[in-house]
Design a protein around this motif. Structure first.
Motif, mmCIF file in Angstrom:
data_model
loop_
_atom_site.group_PDB
_atom_site.id
_atom_site.type_symbol
_atom_site.label_atom_id
_atom_site.label_comp_id
_atom_site.label_asym_id
_atom_site.label_seq_id
_atom_site.Cartn_x
_atom_site.Cartn_y
_atom_site.Cartn_z
ATOM 1 N N LEU A 91 41.806 40.318 51.160
ATOM 2 C CA LEU A 91 40.626 40.522 50.326
ATOM 3 C C LEU A 91 41.041 40.664 48.867
ATOM 4 C CD1 LEU A 91 38.619 43.234 52.339
ATOM 5 C CD2 LEU A 91 38.332 40.750 52.430
ATOM 6 N N LEU A 92 40.113 40.330 47.983
ATOM 7 C CA LEU A 92 40.321 40.537 46.552
ATOM 8 C C LEU A 92 39.341 41.609 46.093
ATOM 9 C CD1 LEU A 92 41.576 39.593 43.800
ATOM 10 C CD2 LEU A 92 39.568 38.119 43.582
ATOM 11 N N LEU A 93 39.856 42.661 45.471
ATOM 12 C CA LEU A 93 39.003 43.750 45.000
ATOM 13 C C LEU A 93 38.280 43.330 43.722
ATOM 14 C CD1 LEU A 93 38.131 46.706 45.418
ATOM 15 C CD2 LEU A 93 40.069 47.379 43.975
ATOM 16 N N ILE A 94 36.958 43.444 43.734
ATOM 17 C CA ILE A 94 36.142 43.062 42.577
ATOM 18 C C ILE A 94 35.752 44.289 41.761
ATOM 19 C CG2 ILE A 94 34.000 41.961 41.816
ATOM 20 C CD1 ILE A 94 33.982 40.442 44.499
ATOM 21 N N ASP A 95 35.260 45.314 42.458
ATOM 22 C CA ASP A 95 34.757 46.519 41.787
ATOM 23 C C ASP A 95 35.310 47.757 42.492
ATOM 24 O OD1 ASP A 95 33.321 48.629 40.723
ATOM 25 O OD2 ASP A 95 31.441 47.505 40.595
ATOM 26 N N PRO A 96 36.313 48.423 41.901
ATOM 27 C CA PRO A 96 36.916 49.606 42.532
ATOM 28 C C PRO A 96 35.916 50.741 42.752
ATOM 29 C CG PRO A 96 38.289 48.783 40.740
ATOM 30 C CD PRO A 96 36.978 48.069 40.640
ATOM 31 N N ASP A 97 34.972 50.918 41.832
ATOM 32 C CA ASP A 97 34.008 52.018 41.949
ATOM 33 C C ASP A 97 33.115 51.865 43.180
ATOM 34 O OD1 ASP A 97 34.987 53.137 39.614
ATOM 35 O OD2 ASP A 97 33.557 52.062 38.346
ATOM 36 N N LYS A 98 32.687 50.635 43.443
ATOM 37 C CA LYS A 98 31.805 50.386 44.585
ATOM 38 C C LYS A 98 32.578 49.865 45.792
ATOM 39 C CE LYS A 98 27.817 49.325 41.663
ATOM 40 N NZ LYS A 98 26.796 48.302 41.293
ATOM 41 N N LEU A 99 33.905 49.786 45.635
ATOM 42 C CA LEU A 99 34.779 49.242 46.667
ATOM 43 C C LEU A 99 34.233 47.894 47.162
ATOM 44 C CD1 LEU A 99 37.440 50.184 47.824
ATOM 45 C CD2 LEU A 99 36.235 51.103 49.801
ATOM 46 N N ARG A 100 33.897 47.043 46.198
ATOM 47 C CA ARG A 100 33.361 45.722 46.528
ATOM 48 C C ARG A 100 34.484 44.702 46.474
ATOM 49 N NH1 ARG A 100 30.574 41.586 43.720
ATOM 50 N NH2 ARG A 100 30.644 42.787 41.788
ATOM 51 N N ALA A 101 34.553 43.890 47.523
ATOM 52 C CA ALA A 101 35.632 42.915 47.626
ATOM 53 C C ALA A 101 35.091 41.590 48.152
ATOM 54 C CB ALA A 101 36.726 43.445 48.553
ATOM 55 N N ILE A 102 35.930 40.555 48.027
ATOM 56 C CA ILE A 102 35.556 39.232 48.510
ATOM 57 C C ILE A 102 36.704 38.682 49.347
ATOM 58 C CG2 ILE A 102 36.438 38.077 46.424
ATOM 59 C CD1 ILE A 102 34.207 36.000 46.762
ATOM 60 N N ASP A 103 36.367 37.966 50.402
ATOM 61 C CA ASP A 103 37.387 37.341 51.237
ATOM 62 C C ASP A 103 38.202 36.374 50.383
ATOM 63 O OD1 ASP A 103 38.332 34.999 53.093
ATOM 64 O OD2 ASP A 103 37.909 36.672 54.444
ATOM 65 N N MET A 104 39.524 36.412 50.518
ATOM 66 C CA MET A 104 40.388 35.595 49.675
ATOM 67 C C MET A 104 40.130 34.100 49.862
ATOM 68 S SD MET A 104 42.510 35.779 47.245
ATOM 69 C CE MET A 104 43.150 37.456 47.256
ATOM 70 N N ARG A 105 39.744 33.707 51.076
ATOM 71 C CA ARG A 105 39.439 32.286 51.308
ATOM 72 C C ARG A 105 38.204 31.862 50.519
ATOM 73 N NH1 ARG A 105 39.417 32.950 57.685
ATOM 74 N NH2 ARG A 105 38.658 34.970 56.924
ATOM 75 N N GLN A 106 37.221 32.760 50.470
ATOM 76 C CA GLN A 106 36.013 32.485 49.697
ATOM 77 C C GLN A 106 36.350 32.414 48.208
ATOM 78 O OE1 GLN A 106 32.561 32.357 51.122
ATOM 79 N NE2 GLN A 106 32.367 31.317 49.157
ATOM 80 N N TYR A 107 37.218 33.311 47.777
ATOM 81 C CA TYR A 107 37.631 33.329 46.367
ATOM 82 C C TYR A 107 38.351 32.034 45.988
ATOM 83 C CZ TYR A 107 40.310 34.601 42.202
ATOM 84 O OH TYR A 107 40.873 34.611 40.946
#
Length: 252
Positions: free
Chosen positions: A38-54
């Motif tokens: 996963l790639l971390l997008i927003d540390p405060d909201k712990l929002r991430a995106i699948d690396m394949r999607q990225y």
């Protein structure tokens, strides 16, 4: 996570979707981020995106840049905000900036004065034979019945693709207007047509295609795409076989 799409997913959304304690989800996300899944997008909201999607988004951004620069080889690059509009709308500013920084840091994309370009892009003048000036003059001379790229190519014995690229460039610069069917008109003539049509509709309230053909003095080949363009730009409103001036329509 892969099904979360181009916007990624946050801790709160995950808690709403799965019946797993918050602590376990947080630990799982942490491990997946550390592994590179996963790639971390927003540390405060712990929002991430699948690396394949990225990675798919990165390729999409590269493809959009390549397509733009092929269409407009005389351009130094594509504005950042314009690139963003060509990517999935669920991608927010934070993810877009992460993606952009990654492409720039990897050397795949170069940023110069707010313009993005692929590292292999070289600006082409596209005007070694004075085509740009000749094409603009031809469009101005052609009025509301301008020559097509094929006709100019045959008349001048020039490469049609080179002419088409310059037509696209002039349209992107706002000098020409592109309408349905790949037709290009000089903006001066389009503005004059708008003024003439507004005056006609203010006096007569409505117009049909035959009357429009008469006031423009052009064949159906040009009159139909032109009236449809005026519909699309919300100057006119089609009511059956007639057009009326849209409420609030102006010459601009």
């Amino acid at each position: 996570m892969l099904r979360s799409g181009a916007g990624g997913i946050g801790l709160r959304e995950l808690l709403d979707r799965v019946s797993v304690p918050q602590g376990e989800i947080q630990e799982l996300l942490r491990k997946m981020i550390e592994r590179g899944d996963l790639l971390l997008i927003d540390p405060d909201k712990l929002r991430a995106i699948d690396m394949r999607q990225y990675q798919q988004l990165r390729e999409m951004a590269r493809a959009q840049l390549k397509d733009f620069l092929q269409k407009f080889p005389m351009k130094s690059g594509l504005a950042k905000e314009e690139l963003r509009t060509k990517l999935p709308p669920e991608m927010d500013v934070k993810l877009f900036q992460i993606l952009l920084n990654g492409l720039i840091q990897s050397g795949e994309v170069i940023l110069e004065k707010d313009k993005l370009k692929l590292k292999e892009h070289r600006v082409s003048s596209g005007d070694e034979k004075g085509l740009l000036k000749r094409i603009e003059e031809a469009m101005l001379k052609g009025g509301l019945q301008p020559a097509s790229s094929r006709e100019l190519s045959e008349e001048w014995i020039e490469d049609e693709e080179a002419i088409r690229q310059i037509l696209e460039h002039l349209a992107h610069e706002g000098i020409l207007v592109k309408v349905k069917g790949g037709m290009y008109f000089h903006r001066t003539h389009i503005e004059h047509l708008k003024e003439k049509l507004i005056a006609y509709l203010k006096k007569n309230r409505e117009i049909n295609t035959t009357q429009f053909k008469e006031i423009t003095g052009v064949s159906r080949k040009f009159s139909i795409p032109l009236i449809e363009y005026l519909d699309q730009t919300k100057l006119t409103l089609r009511l059956g076989e007639k057009r009326v001036l849209r409420s609030g329509a102006t010459q601009g």
